[in-house]
Enzyme design. Structure first.
Site, PDB file in Angstrom:
ATOM      1  N   GLY A   9     -11.396  28.499  67.257  1.00 47.46           N
ATOM      2  CA  GLY A   9     -11.005  27.238  66.618  1.00 47.46           C
ATOM      3  C   GLY A   9     -10.517  27.400  65.191  1.00 47.46           C
ATOM      4  N   PRO A  13      -2.696  29.290  58.540  1.00 47.61           N
ATOM      5  CG  PRO A  13      -2.834  28.350  56.422  1.00 47.61           C
ATOM      6  CD  PRO A  13      -3.566  29.255  57.369  1.00 47.61           C
ATOM      7  CG  LEU A  15       5.558  30.714  55.019  1.00 48.28           C
ATOM      8  CD1 LEU A  15       6.966  30.171  55.285  1.00 48.28           C
ATOM      9  CD2 LEU A  15       5.212  30.542  53.551  1.00 48.28           C
ATOM     10  N   GLY A  16       2.412  32.527  54.856  1.00 48.71           N
ATOM     11  CA  GLY A  16       1.510  32.924  53.775  1.00 48.71           C
ATOM     12  C   GLY A  16       2.262  33.677  52.692  1.00 48.71           C
ATOM     13  CG  LEU A  17       2.148  34.926  47.937  1.00 46.70           C
ATOM     14  CD1 LEU A  17       3.573  34.451  47.656  1.00 46.70           C
ATOM     15  CD2 LEU A  17       1.260  34.699  46.704  1.00 46.70           C
ATOM     16  N   GLY A  18       2.858  37.042  50.670  1.00 51.30           N
ATOM     17  CA  GLY A  18       2.661  38.494  50.675  1.00 51.30           C
ATOM     18  C   GLY A  18       2.386  38.979  49.262  1.00 51.30           C
ATOM     19  CG  ASP A  43      -0.912  40.028  54.191  1.00 46.75           C
ATOM     20  OD1 ASP A  43      -1.564  40.028  55.244  1.00 46.75           O
ATOM     21  OD2 ASP A  43      -0.401  41.070  53.709  1.00 46.75           O
ATOM     22  CE1 TYR A  48       0.074  46.407  50.914  1.00 42.41           C
ATOM     23  CE2 TYR A  48      -0.550  44.106  50.719  1.00 42.41           C
ATOM     24  CZ  TYR A  48      -0.022  45.144  51.460  1.00 42.41           C
ATOM     25  OH  TYR A  48       0.429  44.899  52.742  1.00 42.41           O
ATOM     26  CE  LYS A  77      -1.927  43.750  55.705  1.00 35.93           C
ATOM     27  NZ  LYS A  77      -1.558  43.383  54.344  1.00 35.93           N
ATOM     28  CG  HIS A 110      -2.609  48.887  55.710  1.00 33.25           C
ATOM     29  ND1 HIS A 110      -2.797  48.610  54.379  1.00 33.25           N
ATOM     30  CD2 HIS A 110      -1.324  48.554  55.962  1.00 33.25           C
ATOM     31  CE1 HIS A 110      -1.684  48.132  53.866  1.00 33.25           C
ATOM     32  NE2 HIS A 110      -0.776  48.098  54.809  1.00 33.25           N
TER      33      HIS A 110
END
Ligand code: A2P
Length: 316
Positions: A9, A13, A15-18, A43, A48, A77, A110
């Site tokens: 459940g 969303p 669309l996300g922000l990279g 994300d 990173y 990740k 990853h």
């Protein structure tokens, strides 16, 4: 905004922000601005190198009352040198410390390649560890432990090809729920997307804009620039939208979630607005014609001489 609904459940969303390649300094402002204008999916990844800054931005968003934790979807990740079963939970705990969170919504393996522990990036083939030494099944046990310990709500993979995904699905107690892979009109990976759908694995598209800021080592002088594609430009012109919006609406039309990276407030807004754009069947036919099998994020970094991996193995 449209969401992907998981079996329990929970909703993510679409669309996300990279945040890959978002420089320290920039990513703090970008995440705060993103949340302010309505992004609810971020994300991240340990590799990173900016999770502590993303975390500072998130903490401030919560303190300022911009958003509540449960209203955000946060993905991170596991890096390739932490694939041993016992290394997964500590790696996730470090990510949670950096992000100032007590759980992740989604944690992904990853890459389906292992690096010797503590080496972060391989300098030679000898720095890689083979999947015989550290099988993906062992890594997955660590991921399942993370769910049991309630450190993350969902687990999945990234950069997995069809064979590896099917092999993993066949042996797991908790199934991978997401495969995050490079996807855009130059690399639509139709068979992989269909296989994931058939297995009930949701697909997230990374580098949806063709990753024009990818590191120099991933750039080929003659590589085509997706954002400059004439067909994308003509669809954009006809609809009165931008080429980036065509690319993002294309990803959403395929029912894949999508994580465009930007640190620019204007472009972040334009990208978020793409979630409301619908492409017609005719638009989609035009875009389908430009498949070039152009992979911007190649696996060369794992396949240097002496490595147990070949490019073909990595994507299999
Ligand atoms: P910036 O961060 O300065 O906005 P991808 O998500 O495929 O990796 O692409 C990210 C790259 O695309 C970054 O260089 C980013 O730059 C740029 N970018 C992001 N949004 C847009 C947009 N709407 N139009 C053009 N370029 C964009």
């Amino acid at each position: 905004m449209n969401v992907h609904r998981f079996a329990n459940g929970d909703t993510m969303p679409m669309l996300g922000l990279g945040t890959w390649k978002s420089a320290p300094g920039d990513v703090y402002t970008a995440v705060k601005e993103a949340v302010r204008i309505g992004y609810r999916h971020i994300d991240c990844a340990a590799i990173y190198g900016n999770e502590h800054e993303v975390g500072r931005a998130l903490m401030e968003c919560f303190h300022e009352g911009l958003v509540k934790r449960e209203d955000l979807w946060i993905t991170s990740k596991l890096w390739n040198d932490k694939h041993a079963t016992e290394d997964v939970v500590p790696a996730l705990q470090q990510t949670l410390t950096d992000l100032h969170l007590d759980y992740l919504d989604l944690y992904l393996v990853h890459w389906p390649v292992a690096i010797k522990k503590g080496l972060v990036f391989p300098k030679s083939g000898q720095d890689m560890a083979s999947l015989d030494e550290i099988p993906l099944s062992a890594t997955w046990k660590g991921m399942e432990n993370a769910v049991q310990q309630k450190l993350c709500r969902h687990i999945g993979v990234s950069n997995f090809g069809i064979r590896k995904l099917l092999d993993l699905c066949a042996i797991t107690r908790i199934k991978p729920e997401v495969n995050q892979v490079e996807l855009h009109p130059y690399l639509p990976q139709r068979e992989l997307v269909e296989t994931c759908e058939a297995q009930g694995v949701h697909v997230t598209a990374y580098s949806p804009l063709g990753s024009p800021d990818r590191p120099a080592g991933l750039k080929r002088a003659d590589a085509p620039v997706l954002l400059d594609d004439p067909i994308i430009a003509s669809v954009a012109r006809a609809k009165g939208i931008t080429p980036a919006q065509v690319l993002l609406a294309w990803a959403l039309a395929r029912n894949t979630s999508v994580i465009p990276k930007s640190v620019n407030p204007e472009r972040m807004k334009v990208n978020l607005e793409a979630a409301k754009i619908e492409l017609t069947d005719e638009d989609l036919l035009h875009v389908a014609a430009i498949d070039r099998q152009e992979r911007y994020v190649a696996a060369r970094m794992w396949t240097m001489p002496g490595s147990p991996y070949t490019e073909a193995d990595v994507w299999a």
